[in-house]
Design a protein around this motif. Structure first.
Motif, PDB file in Angstrom:
ATOM      1  N   VAL A 123      15.090  -6.789  -3.682  1.00  0.00           N
ATOM      2  CA  VAL A 123      14.111  -5.767  -4.084  1.00  0.00           C
ATOM      3  C   VAL A 123      12.764  -6.414  -4.391  1.00  0.00           C
ATOM      4  O   VAL A 123      11.712  -5.907  -3.983  1.00  0.00           O
ATOM      5  CB  VAL A 123      14.650  -4.971  -5.296  1.00  0.00           C
ATOM      6  N   VAL A 124      12.754  -7.523  -5.091  1.00  0.00           N
ATOM      7  CA  VAL A 124      11.503  -8.224  -5.397  1.00  0.00           C
ATOM      8  C   VAL A 124      10.848  -8.724  -4.111  1.00  0.00           C
ATOM      9  O   VAL A 124       9.626  -8.643  -3.953  1.00  0.00           O
ATOM     10  CB  VAL A 124      11.757  -9.386  -6.385  1.00  0.00           C
ATOM     11  N   TYR A 125      11.639  -9.217  -3.178  1.00  0.00           N
ATOM     12  CA  TYR A 125      11.111  -9.694  -1.895  1.00  0.00           C
ATOM     13  C   TYR A 125      10.447  -8.553  -1.116  1.00  0.00           C
ATOM     14  O   TYR A 125       9.331  -8.710  -0.612  1.00  0.00           O
ATOM     15  CB  TYR A 125      12.254 -10.308  -1.089  1.00  0.00           C
ATOM     16  N   ILE A 126      11.116  -7.413  -1.029  1.00  0.00           N
ATOM     17  CA  ILE A 126      10.554  -6.259  -0.323  1.00  0.00           C
ATOM     18  C   ILE A 126       9.291  -5.775  -1.021  1.00  0.00           C
ATOM     19  O   ILE A 126       8.267  -5.494  -0.375  1.00  0.00           O
ATOM     20  CB  ILE A 126      11.609  -5.123  -0.231  1.00  0.00           C
ATOM     21  N   TRP A 127       9.325  -5.675  -2.345  1.00  0.00           N
ATOM     22  CA  TRP A 127       8.137  -5.234  -3.077  1.00  0.00           C
ATOM     23  C   TRP A 127       6.986  -6.210  -2.867  1.00  0.00           C
ATOM     24  O   TRP A 127       5.835  -5.793  -2.688  1.00  0.00           O
ATOM     25  CB  TRP A 127       8.465  -5.124  -4.569  1.00  0.00           C
ATOM     26  N   GLY A 128       7.272  -7.507  -2.916  1.00  0.00           N
ATOM     27  CA  GLY A 128       6.220  -8.498  -2.735  1.00  0.00           C
ATOM     28  C   GLY A 128       5.575  -8.424  -1.369  1.00  0.00           C
ATOM     29  O   GLY A 128       4.355  -8.535  -1.240  1.00  0.00           O
ATOM     30  N   ASN A 129       6.359  -8.226  -0.328  1.00  0.00           N
ATOM     31  CA  ASN A 129       5.794  -8.100   1.017  1.00  0.00           C
ATOM     32  C   ASN A 129       4.937  -6.846   1.153  1.00  0.00           C
ATOM     33  O   ASN A 129       3.857  -6.880   1.758  1.00  0.00           O
ATOM     34  CB  ASN A 129       6.904  -8.081   2.068  1.00  0.00           C
ATOM     35  N   GLU A 130       5.420  -5.722   0.593  1.00  0.00           N
ATOM     36  CA  GLU A 130       4.630  -4.489   0.657  1.00  0.00           C
ATOM     37  C   GLU A 130       3.329  -4.627  -0.130  1.00  0.00           C
ATOM     38  O   GLU A 130       2.269  -4.171   0.311  1.00  0.00           O
ATOM     39  CB  GLU A 130       5.449  -3.316   0.131  1.00  0.00           C
ATOM     40  N   GLU A 131       3.385  -5.250  -1.298  1.00  0.00           N
ATOM     41  CA  GLU A 131       2.179  -5.445  -2.109  1.00  0.00           C
ATOM     42  C   GLU A 131       1.199  -6.374  -1.407  1.00  0.00           C
ATOM     43  O   GLU A 131      -0.012  -6.148  -1.434  1.00  0.00           O
ATOM     44  CB  GLU A 131       2.585  -6.013  -3.476  1.00  0.00           C
ATOM     45  N   PHE A 132       1.704  -7.403  -0.767  1.00  0.00           N
ATOM     46  CA  PHE A 132       0.853  -8.321  -0.020  1.00  0.00           C
ATOM     47  C   PHE A 132       0.143  -7.595   1.116  1.00  0.00           C
ATOM     48  O   PHE A 132      -1.067  -7.761   1.312  1.00  0.00           O
ATOM     49  CB  PHE A 132       1.691  -9.474   0.533  1.00  0.00           C
ATOM     50  N   GLU A 133       0.880  -6.785   1.857  1.00  0.00           N
ATOM     51  CA  GLU A 133       0.263  -6.033   2.958  1.00  0.00           C
ATOM     52  C   GLU A 133      -0.767  -5.035   2.431  1.00  0.00           C
ATOM     53  O   GLU A 133      -1.807  -4.826   3.039  1.00  0.00           O
ATOM     54  CB  GLU A 133       1.337  -5.299   3.777  1.00  0.00           C
ATOM     55  N   ARG A 134      -0.505  -4.415   1.278  1.00  0.00           N
ATOM     56  CA  ARG A 134      -1.453  -3.456   0.695  1.00  0.00           C
ATOM     57  C   ARG A 134      -2.728  -4.164   0.244  1.00  0.00           C
ATOM     58  O   ARG A 134      -3.834  -3.681   0.475  1.00  0.00           O
ATOM     59  CB  ARG A 134      -0.807  -2.743  -0.496  1.00  0.00           C
ATOM     60  N   LEU A 135      -2.601  -5.319  -0.390  1.00  0.00           N
ATOM     61  CA  LEU A 135      -3.763  -6.030  -0.888  1.00  0.00           C
ATOM     62  C   LEU A 135      -4.563  -6.708   0.222  1.00  0.00           C
ATOM     63  O   LEU A 135      -5.732  -7.042   0.029  1.00  0.00           O
ATOM     64  CB  LEU A 135      -3.333  -7.072  -1.924  1.00  0.00           C
ATOM     65  N   LYS A 136      -3.952  -6.910   1.354  1.00  0.00           N
ATOM     66  CA  LYS A 136      -4.622  -7.566   2.462  1.00  0.00           C
ATOM     67  C   LYS A 136      -5.645  -6.638   3.136  1.00  0.00           C
ATOM     68  O   LYS A 136      -6.607  -7.105   3.740  1.00  0.00           O
ATOM     69  CB  LYS A 136      -3.559  -7.996   3.481  1.00  0.00           C
ATOM     70  N   ARG A 137      -5.445  -5.330   3.007  1.00  0.00           N
ATOM     71  CA  ARG A 137      -6.356  -4.371   3.629  1.00  0.00           C
ATOM     72  C   ARG A 137      -7.629  -4.219   2.803  1.00  0.00           C
ATOM     73  O   ARG A 137      -7.623  -4.359   1.591  1.00  0.00           O
ATOM     74  CB  ARG A 137      -5.670  -3.009   3.757  1.00  0.00           C
ATOM     75  N   LYS A 138      -8.697  -3.895   3.491  1.00  0.00           N
ATOM     76  CA  LYS A 138      -9.954  -3.621   2.790  1.00  0.00           C
ATOM     77  C   LYS A 138      -9.922  -2.201   2.253  1.00  0.00           C
ATOM     78  O   LYS A 138      -9.337  -1.300   2.848  1.00  0.00           O
ATOM     79  CB  LYS A 138     -11.133  -3.756   3.749  1.00  0.00           C
ATOM     80  N   ASN A 139     -10.599  -2.007   1.134  1.00  0.00           N
ATOM     81  CA  ASN A 139     -10.724  -0.683   0.552  1.00  0.00           C
ATOM     82  C   ASN A 139     -11.890   0.029   1.229  1.00  0.00           C
ATOM     83  O   ASN A 139     -13.041  -0.402   1.120  1.00  0.00           O
ATOM     84  CB  ASN A 139     -10.939  -0.791  -0.958  1.00  0.00           C
TER      85      ASN A 139
END
Length: 82
Positions: free
Chosen positions: A58-74
């Motif tokens: 669960v932590v691994y999946i959350w970390g990957n999703e958070e990384f992909e979210r933060l990688k995008r520009k606002n």
């Protein structure tokens, strides 16, 4: 001069026993005792082993999703640019 390999040194007061491979059974009681024993051991340890693995997944999946979210520009930061 010397002995063959394996008989290089004489060891005293050590008794060894062996059984011929032709007199041994390869899988004695495999189905009657082996599989139920594996199931019993699995049942007794699954609640000790599984939760850390599930938590790590669960932590691994959350970390990957958070990384992909933060990688995008606002997009809101660039609305007033010309």
């Amino acid at each position: 001069m010397g002995g063959h390999f394996g008989n290089l040194e004489r060891v005293r007061h050590v008794i060894t026993y062996s059984l011929s491979p032709f007199e041994q059974r390869a899988f004695p009681n495999y189905f009657t005792k082996g599989i139920p024993n594996v199931w019993r051991r699995f049942r007794s340890q699954v609640f000790r082993v599984a939760p850390p693995f599930v938590l790590a997944y669960v932590v691994y999946i959350w970390g990957n999703e958070e990384f992909e979210r933060l990688k995008r520009k606002n997009a809101a930061d660039f609305e007033n640019d010309e």
